[in-house]
Design a protein around this motif. Structure first.
Motif, PDB file in Angstrom:
ATOM      1  N   MET A  74     -81.114-112.730  27.765  1.00  0.00           N
ATOM      2  CA  MET A  74     -80.274-112.528  26.586  1.00  0.00           C
ATOM      3  C   MET A  74     -79.098-113.508  26.531  1.00  0.00           C
ATOM      4  O   MET A  74     -78.504-113.708  25.470  1.00  0.00           O
ATOM      5  CB  MET A  74     -79.744-111.086  26.539  1.00  0.00           C
ATOM      6  CG  MET A  74     -80.692-110.077  25.921  1.00  0.00           C
ATOM      7  SD  MET A  74     -81.201-110.421  24.221  1.00  0.00           S
ATOM      8  CE  MET A  74     -79.867-109.725  23.284  1.00  0.00           C
ATOM      9  N   ILE A  77     -78.663-116.076  23.798  1.00  0.00           N
ATOM     10  CA  ILE A  77     -78.122-115.744  22.473  1.00  0.00           C
ATOM     11  C   ILE A  77     -76.879-116.581  22.170  1.00  0.00           C
ATOM     12  O   ILE A  77     -76.564-116.865  21.020  1.00  0.00           O
ATOM     13  CB  ILE A  77     -77.780-114.233  22.374  1.00  0.00           C
ATOM     14  CG1 ILE A  77     -77.641-113.799  20.905  1.00  0.00           C
ATOM     15  CG2 ILE A  77     -76.504-113.886  23.125  1.00  0.00           C
ATOM     16  CD1 ILE A  77     -77.469-112.302  20.719  1.00  0.00           C
ATOM     17  N   TRP A  78     -76.161-117.019  23.215  1.00  0.00           N
ATOM     18  CA  TRP A  78     -74.913-117.760  22.997  1.00  0.00           C
ATOM     19  C   TRP A  78     -75.132-119.064  22.261  1.00  0.00           C
ATOM     20  O   TRP A  78     -74.189-119.630  21.731  1.00  0.00           O
ATOM     21  CB  TRP A  78     -74.208-118.010  24.332  1.00  0.00           C
ATOM     22  CG  TRP A  78     -73.628-116.747  24.886  1.00  0.00           C
ATOM     23  CD1 TRP A  78     -74.051-116.065  25.978  1.00  0.00           C
ATOM     24  CD2 TRP A  78     -72.541-115.976  24.345  1.00  0.00           C
ATOM     25  NE1 TRP A  78     -73.309-114.928  26.157  1.00  0.00           N
ATOM     26  CE2 TRP A  78     -72.365-114.847  25.158  1.00  0.00           C
ATOM     27  CE3 TRP A  78     -71.692-116.123  23.231  1.00  0.00           C
ATOM     28  CZ2 TRP A  78     -71.391-113.884  24.923  1.00  0.00           C
ATOM     29  CZ3 TRP A  78     -70.727-115.166  22.999  1.00  0.00           C
ATOM     30  CH2 TRP A  78     -70.582-114.063  23.831  1.00  0.00           C
ATOM     31  N   TRP A 200     -92.824-105.584  20.239  1.00  0.00           N
ATOM     32  CA  TRP A 200     -92.477-104.335  20.926  1.00  0.00           C
ATOM     33  C   TRP A 200     -93.736-103.546  21.272  1.00  0.00           C
ATOM     34  O   TRP A 200     -93.927-103.091  22.404  1.00  0.00           O
ATOM     35  CB  TRP A 200     -91.557-103.523  20.007  1.00  0.00           C
ATOM     36  CG  TRP A 200     -90.978-102.282  20.591  1.00  0.00           C
ATOM     37  CD1 TRP A 200     -91.260-101.004  20.220  1.00  0.00           C
ATOM     38  CD2 TRP A 200     -90.015-102.174  21.647  1.00  0.00           C
ATOM     39  NE1 TRP A 200     -90.531-100.110  20.970  1.00  0.00           N
ATOM     40  CE2 TRP A 200     -89.757-100.811  21.858  1.00  0.00           C
ATOM     41  CE3 TRP A 200     -89.349-103.107  22.448  1.00  0.00           C
ATOM     42  CZ2 TRP A 200     -88.868-100.342  22.815  1.00  0.00           C
ATOM     43  CZ3 TRP A 200     -88.458-102.641  23.401  1.00  0.00           C
ATOM     44  CH2 TRP A 200     -88.227-101.286  23.583  1.00  0.00           C
ATOM     45  N   PHE A 220     -81.185-108.908  30.848  1.00  0.00           N
ATOM     46  CA  PHE A 220     -80.424-108.269  29.779  1.00  0.00           C
ATOM     47  C   PHE A 220     -78.922-108.297  30.056  1.00  0.00           C
ATOM     48  O   PHE A 220     -78.207-107.348  29.773  1.00  0.00           O
ATOM     49  CB  PHE A 220     -80.929-106.841  29.524  1.00  0.00           C
ATOM     50  CG  PHE A 220     -82.167-106.838  28.669  1.00  0.00           C
ATOM     51  CD1 PHE A 220     -82.083-107.019  27.304  1.00  0.00           C
ATOM     52  CD2 PHE A 220     -83.423-106.699  29.239  1.00  0.00           C
ATOM     53  CE1 PHE A 220     -83.221-107.056  26.508  1.00  0.00           C
ATOM     54  CE2 PHE A 220     -84.572-106.733  28.456  1.00  0.00           C
ATOM     55  CZ  PHE A 220     -84.476-106.909  27.093  1.00  0.00           C
ATOM     56  N   ARG A 221     -78.457-109.388  30.622  1.00  0.00           N
ATOM     57  CA  ARG A 221     -77.018-109.625  30.744  1.00  0.00           C
ATOM     58  C   ARG A 221     -76.657-110.823  29.875  1.00  0.00           C
ATOM     59  O   ARG A 221     -77.492-111.700  29.646  1.00  0.00           O
ATOM     60  CB  ARG A 221     -76.644-109.904  32.205  1.00  0.00           C
ATOM     61  CG  ARG A 221     -76.725-108.665  33.059  1.00  0.00           C
ATOM     62  CD  ARG A 221     -76.009-108.790  34.384  1.00  0.00           C
ATOM     63  NE  ARG A 221     -76.165-107.549  35.135  1.00  0.00           N
ATOM     64  CZ  ARG A 221     -75.384-106.485  34.984  1.00  0.00           C
ATOM     65  NH1 ARG A 221     -74.389-106.524  34.120  1.00  0.00           N
ATOM     66  NH2 ARG A 221     -75.595-105.388  35.690  1.00  0.00           N
ATOM     67  N   LEU A 222     -75.414-110.830  29.390  1.00  0.00           N
ATOM     68  CA  LEU A 222     -75.019-111.915  28.490  1.00  0.00           C
ATOM     69  C   LEU A 222     -74.508-113.151  29.228  1.00  0.00           C
ATOM     70  O   LEU A 222     -74.054-114.101  28.600  1.00  0.00           O
ATOM     71  CB  LEU A 222     -73.955-111.433  27.491  1.00  0.00           C
ATOM     72  CG  LEU A 222     -74.468-110.457  26.416  1.00  0.00           C
ATOM     73  CD1 LEU A 222     -73.369-110.104  25.430  1.00  0.00           C
ATOM     74  CD2 LEU A 222     -75.659-111.039  25.665  1.00  0.00           C
ATOM     75  N   VAL A 276     -76.414-111.783  12.893  1.00  0.00           N
ATOM     76  CA  VAL A 276     -77.305-110.620  12.943  1.00  0.00           C
ATOM     77  C   VAL A 276     -78.739-111.085  13.248  1.00  0.00           C
ATOM     78  O   VAL A 276     -79.432-110.508  14.086  1.00  0.00           O
ATOM     79  CB  VAL A 276     -77.240-109.824  11.612  1.00  0.00           C
ATOM     80  CG1 VAL A 276     -78.262-108.710  11.593  1.00  0.00           C
ATOM     81  CG2 VAL A 276     -75.835-109.259  11.406  1.00  0.00           C
ATOM     82  N   ILE A 279     -79.482-111.978  16.926  1.00  0.00           N
ATOM     83  CA  ILE A 279     -79.830-110.893  17.857  1.00  0.00           C
ATOM     84  C   ILE A 279     -81.356-110.776  17.928  1.00  0.00           C
ATOM     85  O   ILE A 279     -81.936-110.663  19.008  1.00  0.00           O
ATOM     86  CB  ILE A 279     -79.218-109.545  17.388  1.00  0.00           C
ATOM     87  CG1 ILE A 279     -77.695-109.653  17.281  1.00  0.00           C
ATOM     88  CG2 ILE A 279     -79.605-108.410  18.336  1.00  0.00           C
ATOM     89  CD1 ILE A 279     -77.030-108.431  16.633  1.00  0.00           C
ATOM     90  N   PHE A 283     -83.695-111.432  21.250  1.00  0.00           N
ATOM     91  CA  PHE A 283     -84.455-110.271  21.710  1.00  0.00           C
ATOM     92  C   PHE A 283     -85.945-110.614  21.812  1.00  0.00           C
ATOM     93  O   PHE A 283     -86.613-110.314  22.821  1.00  0.00           O
ATOM     94  CB  PHE A 283     -84.214-109.131  20.710  1.00  0.00           C
ATOM     95  CG  PHE A 283     -84.728-107.807  21.152  1.00  0.00           C
ATOM     96  CD1 PHE A 283     -84.338-107.247  22.361  1.00  0.00           C
ATOM     97  CD2 PHE A 283     -85.606-107.084  20.352  1.00  0.00           C
ATOM     98  CE1 PHE A 283     -84.818-106.016  22.760  1.00  0.00           C
ATOM     99  CE2 PHE A 283     -86.087-105.858  20.747  1.00  0.00           C
ATOM    100  CZ  PHE A 283     -85.699-105.327  21.956  1.00  0.00           C
TER     101      PHE A 283
ATOM    102  N   CYS B  51     -78.010-104.443  25.387  1.00  0.00           N
ATOM    103  CA  CYS B  51     -78.297-104.966  26.729  1.00  0.00           C
ATOM    104  C   CYS B  51     -78.176-103.849  27.781  1.00  0.00           C
ATOM    105  O   CYS B  51     -79.031-103.727  28.667  1.00  0.00           O
ATOM    106  CB  CYS B  51     -77.338-106.106  27.074  1.00  0.00           C
ATOM    107  SG  CYS B  51     -77.688-107.611  26.167  1.00  0.00           S
ATOM    108  N   ARG B  55     -81.010-102.353  30.351  1.00  0.00           N
ATOM    109  CA  ARG B  55     -80.818-102.420  31.807  1.00  0.00           C
ATOM    110  C   ARG B  55     -81.062-101.055  32.456  1.00  0.00           C
ATOM    111  O   ARG B  55     -81.490-100.964  33.589  1.00  0.00           O
ATOM    112  CB  ARG B  55     -79.404-102.923  32.137  1.00  0.00           C
ATOM    113  CG  ARG B  55     -79.236-104.423  31.963  1.00  0.00           C
ATOM    114  CD  ARG B  55     -78.070-104.944  32.772  1.00  0.00           C
ATOM    115  NE  ARG B  55     -76.836-104.260  32.454  1.00  0.00           N
ATOM    116  CZ  ARG B  55     -75.989-104.602  31.481  1.00  0.00           C
ATOM    117  NH1 ARG B  55     -76.281-105.644  30.729  1.00  0.00           N
ATOM    118  NH2 ARG B  55     -74.889-103.938  31.267  1.00  0.00           N
TER     119      ARG B  55
END
Lengths: 499, 56
Positions: A74, A77-78, A200, A220-222, A276, A279, A283, B51, B55
């Motif tokens: 994730m 995303i930046w 999904w 799932f960390r930014l 928006v 994201i 994902f 997120c 997790r």
């Protein structure tokens, strides 16, 4: 045909027929240069939102974010999420462009610093737009290549997209472009989110994703240790503030509306809508790790491959239509702003006599040359995220003097030149002497060239003669006087004459 | 901005430092700024929540 279902081809053909119809209809409304470049400054809130969204959202962004998210999680995303911190400041910044009463950003530089900076920005604006169009073409061509399983090669899709947007910008100017942005904006939003339920289900929902992802906790960390950390995020967000003001299309993004509020809402809401969608892109990129397995494919092909493999017949055609539409309007905006820069800020330097019909003709011929250069540049880029980073570094070099001139009266033309030269040299030295490349080197590189540019701009301005106070007073009064209050400017001018 | 030759004030500045030209924002500017800030923070909060949800 092209590994596409007949329904895909029908949707593609229908979409193009509709867009060209809009282009031809819009052509009837173009009667002068202001109509061509600014659409007569008569767009409302909704159209301005879609214009800002469409002009700021290229298909290569979806490719770039999905590509980095497939690689880093994730934290990818930046690549487009940065502006989330800057958007509130855009609300304050937007009226400056409208009140400047300029057609191009080079006019703004000329008004603040004099003709030499107008010419410098004219050249830089053309270079920046060549880069933007190159990156956009590359990203979209890679997406089409993935969608068609390689049946439409990179060069062919670039050629087809180019024909579409050149035709579009040449006939209709900004009116046709903004209408196209509107339709493309809606399509991009729908297509960005449409993929999520299909991926999904394909990975088996939450349980399947967590079982198939090699390290869900890290993905799932930014932040991605060693690549994208807190320093990277802060440096890139600050860099973005210097970049946004120097992007040539921002002038029309903020000046083509009916009034200041329409421009403000249009610009900020358009930028937020893009976040928006970001994201969804990030994902989908992470879920692709669960679907394809980590490192199994080239990151740039992830987004297109998911569309081809998971969406039912017809959707691939719709996705290609959305991509083509994105290129058509972005390409058209780039062509329009670049030809405006060339005609108004470079051509007029050598040819003083005004001839509107000739200017329109020359600007259209120049557009074709510009597009050729962009294709050549696109072919030299190999990787979309690397191309995006290149543009992040290129644009702020000229944006430093914008901020110095906007807030600090003492900033002068010598300081502006010095800031540009020092920042450019620092950028080259950072890349080739200190080896600050890739994501890991990015924050150091940004800090280095911004510090060098600001430092040189301030130091040289203090050591040299200030700009004449009449010129500065007129400039600051202009950017603080809303459209419609021109009597204030006239009063100032008459006082200046009698003084 | 204050004109040097006759002292006329054309618009109020945010700070009184001589060479700085940051105008004092109006009501629309301040209100809009905080609305956009709230939307931006809400979106960022949503991504952080998404997120965290994955997790766990």
């Amino acid at each position: 045909m092209f590994q596409l279902h007949w329904l895909d081809l029908v949707l593609l053909a229908g979409y193009f027929a509709a867009m060209f119809g809009v282009g031809l209809y819009s052509a009837r409304k173009v009667s002068n240069v202001d109509d061509y470049y600014m659409g007569g400054r008569r767009f409302g809130k909704l159209m301005m939102i879609m214009y800002a969204f469409g002009a700021g959202t290229h298909a290569d962004f979806a490719v770039g974010v999905a590509s980095q998210s497939y690689k880093l999680g994730m934290a990818g995303i930046w690549y487009q999420w940065l502006q989330i911190f800057n958007t509130p400041f855009y609300w304050l910044l937007s009226p400056v462009f409208r009140r400047a009463r300029c057609l191009t950003t080079a006019d703004f530089y000329e008004m603040r610093y004099g003709p030499s900076l107008g010419i410098l920005y004219g050249f830089m604006g053309v270079v920046i737009n060549t880069g933007f169009l190159g990156v956009t073409l590359l990203g979209c061509a890679k997406l089409i290549e993935a969608l068609t399983g390689g049946a439409i090669p990179l060069l062919w899709s670039m050629f087809l997209m180019t024909v579409a947007f050149v035709f579009y910008s040449l006939i209709g100017g900004l009116i046709a472009t903004v209408w196209n942005e509107f339709v493309q904006g809606l399509l991009t939003i729908v297509m960005s989110f449409l993929l999520i339920p299909f991926v999904w289900i394909a990975v088996g929902g939450m349980a399947g994703a967590q079982a198939k992802l090699p390290n869900a906790d890290a993905l799932f960390r930014l932040i991605a240790p060693g690549e994208i950390g807190l320093y990277w995020i802060i440096a890139a967000a600050v860099n973005q503030m210097f970049s946004v003001v120097a992007q040539p299309h921002i002038m029309s993004n903020n000046a083509a509306g009916r009034n200041e509020l329409d421009n403000r809402i249009g610009f900020c809401a358009g930028v937020t809508l893009k976040r928006v969608c970001t994201i969804a892109w990030a994902f989908v990129g992470v879920l692709a790790i669960a679907y394809y397995g980590p490192g199994r494919m080239h990151g740039d092909h992830v987004f297109g491959s998911l569309v081809r493999d998971l969406l039912p017949a017809g959707f691939a055609g719709l996705m290609i239509a959305a991509i083509m539409a994105s290129v058509m309007d972005n390409g058209a905006v780039f062509v329009l702003t670049t030809s405006a820069l060339f005609t108004r800020n470079l051509l007029r330097t050598f040819r003083k006599q005004e001839n509107m019909r000739l200017e329109l003709l020359v600007s259209r011929i120049f557009s074709l040359l510009y597009v050729g250069a962009s294709i050549a540049l696109a072919l030299s880029f190999q990787d979309v995220p690397a191309a995006i980073r290149f543009m992040w570094n290129l644009v702020p070099l000229i944006g430093i003097s914008f901020w110095l001139g906007l807030w600090w009266r003492r900033a002068n033309r010598y300081g502006a030149w010095a800031s540009f030269i020092a920042a450019s040299l620092a950028w080259v030295a950072g890349l080739h002497v200190f080896g600050w490349t890739g994501d890991s080197g990015l924050p150091y590189l940004i800090t280095f060239y911004l510090t060098a540019g600001i430092g040189a701009g301030v130091a040289v301005s203090l050591m040299t003669r200030p700009e004449p106070s009449e010129r500065l007073d007129r400039f600051f009064l202009t950017i603080n006087t809303p459209i419609g209050q021109e009597e204030k400017l006239a009063k100032f001018d008459s006082r200046l004459e009698t003084a | 901005m204050k004109m040097e030759r006759d002292g006329t004030v054309w618009y109020p500045k945010l700070v009184n430092w001589r060479n700085w030209e940051i105008p004092r924002p109006g009501r629309e500017a301040v209100l809009g700024f905080f609305i956009v800030l709230a939307v931006s923070l809400a979106l960022h909060g949503f991504v952080l929540w998404l997120c965290a949800w994955f997790r766990n």
